[in-house]
Design a protein around this motif. Structure first.
Motif, mmCIF file in Angstrom:
data_model
loop_
_atom_site.group_PDB
_atom_site.id
_atom_site.type_symbol
_atom_site.label_atom_id
_atom_site.label_comp_id
_atom_site.label_asym_id
_atom_site.label_seq_id
_atom_site.Cartn_x
_atom_site.Cartn_y
_atom_site.Cartn_z
ATOM 1 N N LEU A 92 93.534 -31.490 -41.842
ATOM 2 C CA LEU A 92 93.234 -30.571 -42.940
ATOM 3 C C LEU A 92 92.154 -29.560 -42.565
ATOM 4 O O LEU A 92 92.334 -28.347 -42.744
ATOM 5 C CB LEU A 92 92.822 -31.363 -44.175
ATOM 6 N N THR A 93 91.029 -30.027 -42.049
ATOM 7 C CA THR A 93 89.912 -29.107 -41.794
ATOM 8 C C THR A 93 90.141 -28.239 -40.564
ATOM 9 O O THR A 93 89.809 -27.048 -40.573
ATOM 10 C CB THR A 93 88.580 -29.866 -41.661
ATOM 11 N N GLY A 151 96.990 -52.609 -39.437
ATOM 12 C CA GLY A 151 96.084 -53.069 -40.478
ATOM 13 C C GLY A 151 95.013 -52.081 -40.862
ATOM 14 O O GLY A 151 94.115 -52.405 -41.642
ATOM 15 N N GLU A 152 95.086 -50.850 -40.328
ATOM 16 C CA GLU A 152 94.135 -49.810 -40.749
ATOM 17 C C GLU A 152 94.364 -49.446 -42.205
ATOM 18 O O GLU A 152 93.421 -49.098 -42.923
ATOM 19 C CB GLU A 152 94.315 -48.550 -39.903
ATOM 20 N N LEU A 153 95.621 -49.469 -42.605
ATOM 21 C CA LEU A 153 96.008 -49.180 -43.983
ATOM 22 C C LEU A 153 96.666 -50.412 -44.569
ATOM 23 O O LEU A 153 97.230 -51.243 -43.849
ATOM 24 C CB LEU A 153 96.985 -48.000 -44.022
ATOM 25 N N ALA A 154 96.591 -50.516 -45.877
ATOM 26 C CA ALA A 154 97.177 -51.672 -46.553
ATOM 27 C C ALA A 154 98.666 -51.791 -46.254
ATOM 28 O O ALA A 154 99.365 -50.786 -46.094
ATOM 29 C CB ALA A 154 96.953 -51.553 -48.056
ATOM 30 N N ALA A 155 99.140 -53.005 -46.200
ATOM 31 C CA ALA A 155 100.535 -53.264 -45.848
ATOM 32 C C ALA A 155 101.505 -52.569 -46.801
ATOM 33 O O ALA A 155 102.613 -52.222 -46.422
ATOM 34 C CB ALA A 155 100.799 -54.757 -45.825
ATOM 35 N N GLY A 156 101.095 -52.362 -48.044
ATOM 36 C CA GLY A 156 101.979 -51.739 -49.022
ATOM 37 C C GLY A 156 101.967 -50.224 -48.991
ATOM 38 O O GLY A 156 102.668 -49.584 -49.787
ATOM 39 N N THR A 157 101.200 -49.627 -48.074
ATOM 40 C CA THR A 157 101.127 -48.162 -48.005
ATOM 41 C C THR A 157 102.475 -47.585 -47.606
ATOM 42 O O THR A 157 103.082 -48.012 -46.622
ATOM 43 C CB THR A 157 100.068 -47.721 -46.977
ATOM 44 N N ASN A 158 102.948 -46.610 -48.379
ATOM 45 C CA ASN A 158 104.212 -45.936 -48.062
ATOM 46 C C ASN A 158 103.904 -44.775 -47.123
ATOM 47 O O ASN A 158 103.356 -43.751 -47.534
ATOM 48 C CB ASN A 158 104.887 -45.436 -49.342
ATOM 49 N N ALA A 159 104.251 -44.952 -45.844
ATOM 50 C CA ALA A 159 103.905 -43.949 -44.829
ATOM 51 C C ALA A 159 104.574 -42.605 -45.100
ATOM 52 O O ALA A 159 103.969 -41.546 -44.893
ATOM 53 C CB ALA A 159 104.288 -44.464 -43.448
ATOM 54 N N THR A 160 105.793 -42.637 -45.585
ATOM 55 C CA THR A 160 106.516 -41.390 -45.865
ATOM 56 C C THR A 160 105.855 -40.614 -46.991
ATOM 57 O O THR A 160 105.682 -39.393 -46.911
ATOM 58 C CB THR A 160 107.981 -41.688 -46.223
ATOM 59 N N ASP A 161 105.462 -41.329 -48.055
ATOM 60 C CA ASP A 161 104.825 -40.655 -49.190
ATOM 61 C C ASP A 161 103.471 -40.080 -48.798
ATOM 62 O O ASP A 161 103.120 -38.950 -49.202
ATOM 63 C CB ASP A 161 104.651 -41.629 -50.352
ATOM 64 N N LEU A 162 102.695 -40.835 -48.019
ATOM 65 C CA LEU A 162 101.382 -40.352 -47.600
ATOM 66 C C LEU A 162 101.528 -39.135 -46.692
ATOM 67 O O LEU A 162 100.783 -38.158 -46.834
ATOM 68 C CB LEU A 162 100.606 -41.463 -46.886
ATOM 69 N N THR A 163 102.481 -39.183 -45.799
ATOM 70 C CA THR A 163 102.738 -38.021 -44.935
ATOM 71 C C THR A 163 103.126 -36.805 -45.771
ATOM 72 O O THR A 163 102.640 -35.692 -45.544
ATOM 73 C CB THR A 163 103.867 -38.337 -43.936
ATOM 74 N N GLY A 164 103.997 -37.009 -46.756
ATOM 75 C CA GLY A 164 104.412 -35.906 -47.618
ATOM 76 C C GLY A 164 103.250 -35.303 -48.380
ATOM 77 O O GLY A 164 103.173 -34.080 -48.558
ATOM 78 N N LEU A 165 102.325 -36.156 -48.840
ATOM 79 C CA LEU A 165 101.149 -35.664 -49.556
ATOM 80 C C LEU A 165 100.292 -34.785 -48.648
ATOM 81 O O LEU A 165 99.874 -33.687 -49.045
ATOM 82 C CB LEU A 165 100.332 -36.844 -50.076
ATOM 83 N N ILE A 166 100.033 -35.254 -47.440
ATOM 84 C CA ILE A 166 99.189 -34.496 -46.513
ATOM 85 C C ILE A 166 99.857 -33.169 -46.138
ATOM 86 O O ILE A 166 99.206 -32.119 -46.089
ATOM 87 C CB ILE A 166 98.896 -35.330 -45.256
ATOM 88 N N GLN A 167 101.170 -33.207 -45.917
ATOM 89 C CA GLN A 167 101.882 -31.969 -45.584
ATOM 90 C C GLN A 167 101.876 -30.986 -46.748
ATOM 91 O O GLN A 167 101.766 -29.769 -46.551
ATOM 92 C CB GLN A 167 103.316 -32.290 -45.169
ATOM 93 N N LEU A 169 99.515 -30.732 -48.988
ATOM 94 C CA LEU A 169 98.162 -30.176 -48.996
ATOM 95 C C LEU A 169 98.017 -29.101 -47.926
ATOM 96 O O LEU A 169 97.441 -28.039 -48.162
ATOM 97 C CB LEU A 169 97.130 -31.288 -48.766
ATOM 98 N N TRP A 170 98.571 -29.384 -46.754
ATOM 99 C CA TRP A 170 98.499 -28.432 -45.640
ATOM 100 C C TRP A 170 99.135 -27.102 -46.031
ATOM 101 O O TRP A 170 98.549 -26.032 -45.831
ATOM 102 C CB TRP A 170 99.193 -29.024 -44.415
ATOM 103 N N HIS A 171 100.340 -27.168 -46.594
ATOM 104 C CA HIS A 171 101.034 -25.939 -46.971
ATOM 105 C C HIS A 171 100.304 -25.224 -48.107
ATOM 106 O O HIS A 171 100.269 -23.983 -48.143
ATOM 107 C CB HIS A 171 102.476 -26.250 -47.364
ATOM 108 N N GLY A 172 99.731 -25.981 -49.024
ATOM 109 C CA GLY A 172 98.974 -25.362 -50.105
ATOM 110 C C GLY A 172 97.750 -24.624 -49.591
ATOM 111 O O GLY A 172 97.436 -23.515 -50.045
ATOM 112 N N LEU A 173 97.056 -25.218 -48.641
ATOM 113 C CA LEU A 173 95.895 -24.565 -48.038
ATOM 114 C C LEU A 173 96.318 -23.297 -47.298
ATOM 115 O O LEU A 173 95.625 -22.274 -47.344
ATOM 116 C CB LEU A 173 95.187 -25.527 -47.077
#
Length: 206
Positions: A92-93, A151-167, A169-173
């Motif tokens: 992001l930065t 184990g850096e992230l909780a086992a229930g973390t949805n990697a696809t959803d988190l990636t989509g959120l970051i992307q 944000l990137w496009h919004g910036l």
């Protein structure tokens, strides 16, 4: 006897030539930028331009790759970080810093430029940029999936959803940077988003 012109001819600066050409292509598109305009702006003869870049299309392709590939470098360097929170922060930065490069060192944003509706026989810009974004997104997804597995992230973390959120944000910036939002404001937004994401990742899953 013919008097020779005084002074030395301007030395050829390839980086500067690519920057100036990119400004023209971004503003007018590939088709709208003539070889005559390029040679006049760059201070080169047609033969010198062709000797350096092969053709107008060759110069265009080098300009696109030079400035678009910086985002691939940002992602590659970010996903190499050991901590996933640092990965997200750097994407992001570091991207904000690239979006807001000073005009004397950067031609502006390719994504919103005239070349996105134009193309050459050697490079379809829209396809190239889409493939670049897809590659960056895939690199981030793989890194997040590894963070879940390690184990850096909780086992229930949805990697696809988190990636989509970051992307997203990137496009919004990126869009806000095109609207002349200041670097300081964009960085503040990026850091707040990073804090909120990390806070959520640190929360126990329900």
């Amino acid at each position: 006897m013919t008097e020779r012109p005084r002074g030395r001819p301007r030395a050829f600066d390839r980086d500067r030539a690519v920057l100036e050409a990119a400004r023209l292509f971004w503003r007018h598109g590939y088709s709208g930028t003539s070889t005559r305009t390029l040679t006049a702006t760059l201070g080169l003869s047609t033969s010198s331009l062709y000797a350096a870049f092969g053709s107008k299309a060759g110069l265009f392709e080098e300009a696109v790759r030079t400035y678009a590939e910086r985002y691939r470098e940002i992602y590659q360097q970010a996903v190499a970080e050991k901590d996933i929170r640092t990965v997200i922060e750097r994407i992001l930065t570091d991207s904000v810093h690239e979006f807001t490069q000073p005009s004397d060192a950067h031609p502006g944003c390719l994504i919103s430029s005239a070349v996105m509706t134009d193309s050459t026989s050697t490079l379809d810009t829209s396809t190239y940029v889409a493939e670049l974004h897809n590659a960056n997104e895939q690199a981030l997804l793989v890194r997040i999936e590894r963070a879940v597995q390690d184990g850096e992230l909780a086992a229930g973390t949805n990697a696809t959803d988190l990636t989509g959120l970051i992307q997203s944000l990137w496009h919004g910036l990126s869009v806000r940077s095109n609207a002349d939002t200041s670097r300081e404001s964009l960085l503040a937004t990026a850091r707040l988003a990073h804090q909120l994401i990390c806070r959520q990742l640190a929360s126990p899953t329900s």
